[in-house]
Design an enzyme around this catalytic site. Structure first.
Site, mmCIF file in Angstrom:
data_model
loop_
_atom_site.group_PDB
_atom_site.id
_atom_site.type_symbol
_atom_site.label_atom_id
_atom_site.label_comp_id
_atom_site.label_asym_id
_atom_site.label_seq_id
_atom_site.Cartn_x
_atom_site.Cartn_y
_atom_site.Cartn_z
ATOM 1 N N HIS A 81 -4.085 61.061 30.660
ATOM 2 C CA HIS A 81 -2.673 61.362 30.935
ATOM 3 C C HIS A 81 -2.316 62.790 30.528
ATOM 4 O O HIS A 81 -2.854 63.332 29.565
ATOM 5 C CB HIS A 81 -1.733 60.331 30.309
ATOM 6 C CG HIS A 81 -1.759 60.220 28.814
ATOM 7 N ND1 HIS A 81 -0.996 61.015 27.985
ATOM 8 C CD2 HIS A 81 -2.444 59.390 27.987
ATOM 9 C CE1 HIS A 81 -1.199 60.662 26.732
ATOM 10 N NE2 HIS A 81 -2.080 59.689 26.696
ATOM 11 N N ASP A 83 0.859 63.868 29.832
ATOM 12 C CA ASP A 83 2.014 64.017 28.941
ATOM 13 C C ASP A 83 1.625 63.823 27.475
ATOM 14 O O ASP A 83 0.578 63.257 27.153
ATOM 15 C CB ASP A 83 3.116 63.024 29.322
ATOM 16 C CG ASP A 83 2.670 61.566 29.197
ATOM 17 O OD1 ASP A 83 1.559 61.248 29.663
ATOM 18 O OD2 ASP A 83 3.413 60.763 28.607
ATOM 19 N N ASP A 111 -4.505 63.871 22.349
ATOM 20 C CA ASP A 111 -4.007 62.706 23.076
ATOM 21 C C ASP A 111 -3.092 63.221 24.178
ATOM 22 O O ASP A 111 -1.928 63.434 23.946
ATOM 23 C CB ASP A 111 -3.262 61.791 22.097
ATOM 24 C CG ASP A 111 -2.623 60.591 22.762
ATOM 25 O OD1 ASP A 111 -2.868 60.365 23.956
ATOM 26 O OD2 ASP A 111 -1.846 59.889 22.091
ATOM 27 N N GLU A 144 2.718 58.585 30.509
ATOM 28 C CA GLU A 144 1.971 57.455 29.940
ATOM 29 C C GLU A 144 2.647 57.002 28.649
ATOM 30 O O GLU A 144 2.816 55.807 28.406
ATOM 31 C CB GLU A 144 0.522 57.872 29.660
ATOM 32 C CG GLU A 144 -0.377 56.726 29.197
ATOM 33 C CD GLU A 144 -0.387 56.474 27.695
ATOM 34 O OE1 GLU A 144 -0.872 55.420 27.288
ATOM 35 O OE2 GLU A 144 0.118 57.314 26.920
ATOM 36 N N GLU A 145 3.021 57.978 27.833
ATOM 37 C CA GLU A 145 3.607 57.659 26.527
ATOM 38 C C GLU A 145 4.936 56.922 26.725
ATOM 39 O O GLU A 145 5.756 57.328 27.543
ATOM 40 C CB GLU A 145 3.847 58.945 25.716
ATOM 41 C CG GLU A 145 2.586 59.768 25.446
ATOM 42 C CD GLU A 145 1.622 59.110 24.460
ATOM 43 O OE1 GLU A 145 1.935 58.014 23.953
ATOM 44 O OE2 GLU A 145 0.553 59.689 24.204
ATOM 45 N N ASP A 168 -8.744 57.697 26.661
ATOM 46 C CA ASP A 168 -7.477 57.753 25.929
ATOM 47 C C ASP A 168 -7.466 56.799 24.749
ATOM 48 O O ASP A 168 -6.580 55.955 24.634
ATOM 49 C CB ASP A 168 -6.324 57.423 26.896
ATOM 50 C CG ASP A 168 -4.959 57.634 26.252
ATOM 51 O OD1 ASP A 168 -4.886 58.342 25.236
ATOM 52 O OD2 ASP A 168 -3.980 57.074 26.782
ATOM 53 N N HIS A 349 -0.012 61.229 17.561
ATOM 54 C CA HIS A 349 1.433 61.017 17.419
ATOM 55 C C HIS A 349 1.906 61.482 16.050
ATOM 56 O O HIS A 349 2.907 60.995 15.538
ATOM 57 C CB HIS A 349 1.822 59.540 17.642
ATOM 58 C CG HIS A 349 1.531 59.055 19.032
ATOM 59 N ND1 HIS A 349 2.151 57.976 19.600
ATOM 60 C CD2 HIS A 349 0.697 59.520 19.993
ATOM 61 C CE1 HIS A 349 1.701 57.790 20.835
ATOM 62 N NE2 HIS A 349 0.805 58.724 21.090
HETATM 63 ZN ZN ZN Z 1 -2.779 58.741 24.970
HETATM 64 CA CA CA Z 2 -0.577 58.280 22.877
#
Ligand code: ZN
Ligand code: CA
Length: 379
Positions: A81, A83, A111, A144-145, A168, A349
């Site tokens: 992904h 984003d 990520d 995705e997030e 991922d 994150h």
């Molecule tokens: Zn991810």
């Molecule tokens: Ca993530």
């Protein structure tokens, strides 16, 4: 061979392009140009129109096809992904001890840009070394997030892949997610009756009391090894002198087993409705299936390819069950058996996120090996 300087440089370039969810236009433009230059067929689907990009710069999923030269080899899907979560703007990567960090004020974005970097590097290697391979479909998703909205709105008709690999997941290369739960969101309103708390409390029905009574009767947390439930949001009440009329509750259930998922979800719904009914209130409950499960047997080709490639590289394949959803869940729902692979990202994150340069290189070696095994060119 994987070019360490090249993949590192690409990774650093990618993390410096701001791409918080729904703001992926710049990185999408970069990737479209890059993959066009590499000779791939690149399209952007219409997902950007459905997911409502707030900045007015709608961005869809980028789907690229790398035509193969072995007609019999299966078409493979690789996906990552574009984003990131916030704080993800103005990322300044810092290299220390052969590891890439952010400067501590933002996330890094390994990520999932480590996944993107691996795919780009592999395409470059295959082209440079003119390696035999089957058709390869590359999907770089948006949003995705926080909801897998890009993959959910993907133009599935564009994909021909027989097996998929999402890049991922934490854990280093060789970590293979073969099980992930399906999830229901539960949204409920408990409606009681407002009344003055001091003058006429007997005329009221306290929605907070009803909601908490119902919640106290629920089984929450880990229900069994495949199933979890949470009540995560509760809001209600206006002032101490008013018997609260309305409470809003949000929760979720997850299970790898679809029967258990249904059962646990209806149990939560029924508890809310029954308790509200018994206490003179009303419960309005909505459930929404957020994404399907991922459950692949070890004999499934996507799994055995990933295992074999790991073994060839001397990695110890680890088949893992996780509690979280990913784009791999959505691809499985589309009928493309897809695993989610560990790419060595750490503390995602968070502003402490990091990835070892060694893992960037290993990811590319691993993806390349999967392609080789699928093409049966490995000797
Ligand atoms: Zn991810
Ligand atoms: Ca993530």
């Amino acid at each position: 061979m994987v070019n360490k300087e090249r993949i590192l440089e690409e990774f650093l370039r990618l993390v410096k392009i701001d791409s918080p969810s729904l703001h992926e236009r710049d990185i999408a433009d970069y990737l479209i140009r890059k993959m066009n230059d590499m000779g791939l067929e690149v399209v952007e689907d219409e997902a950007g129109k459905s997911i409502g990009n707030i900045s007015g710069r709608e961005t869809g999923n980028i789907i690229a096809t790398f035509r193969g030269n072995i007609p019999d080899a299966p078409t493979l899907l690789f996906s990552a992904h574009m984003d990131t979560v916030e704080p993800g703007r103005g990322v300044k990567p810092v290299i220390k001890d052969d590891t890439v960090y952010s400067d501590g004020t933002t996330i890094l974005g390994s990520d999932d840009k480590a996944g993107i970097a691996a795919v780009l590097e592999v395409v470059q290697i295959i082209r440079d070394e003119k390696l035999p391979h089957g058709d390869i479909e590359i999907v770089f998703t948006v949003a995705e997030e926080g909801g897998l909205r890009g993959s959910k709105n993907l133009d599935r008709k564009r994909l021909k892949a027989l097996y998929g690999f999402v890049l991922d997941c934490d854990g280093s290369a060789g970590t293979i997610i073969t099980k992930a739960p399906s999830q229901y969101r539960i949204i409920a309103s408990i409606v009681g009756k407002a009344a003055h708390a001091g003058i006429s409390p007997e005329e009221g029905v306290n929605a907070i009391y009803v909601a908490s009574t119902a919640i106290s009767k629920m089984q929450l947390g880990r229900i069994d090894d495949e199933t979890t439930t949470n009540i995560g949001v509760i809001q209600g009440g206006k002032a101490t002198n008013i018997i609260p009329e309305l409470v809003n509750i949000e929760g979720e259930t997850r299970s790898i087993d679809p029967d258990k998922l249904e059962e646990q979800t209806s149990r939560i719904v029924k508890t809310l409705e029954d308790v509200a009914g018994e206490m003179g209130a009303k419960a309005m409950v909505k459930t929404e299936l957020l994404y399907p499960r991922l459950k692949l047997e070890d004999s499934e080709k996507a799994v055995s390819l990933a295992v074999k490639a790991a073994e060839i590289l001397g990695l110890k394949p680890k088949l893992v069950s996780t509690g979280g959803g990913s784009d791999a869940n959505i691809f499985n729902g589309y009928g493309i058996p897809t695993v989610n692979l560990g790419i060595g990202m750490n503390k995602v994150h968070s502003t402490e996120e990091f990835i070892r340069i060694e893992d960037l290189v290993l990811n590319a070696r691993y993806v390349l090996e999967i392609i080789k095994v699928a093409s049966q060119v490995h000797v």
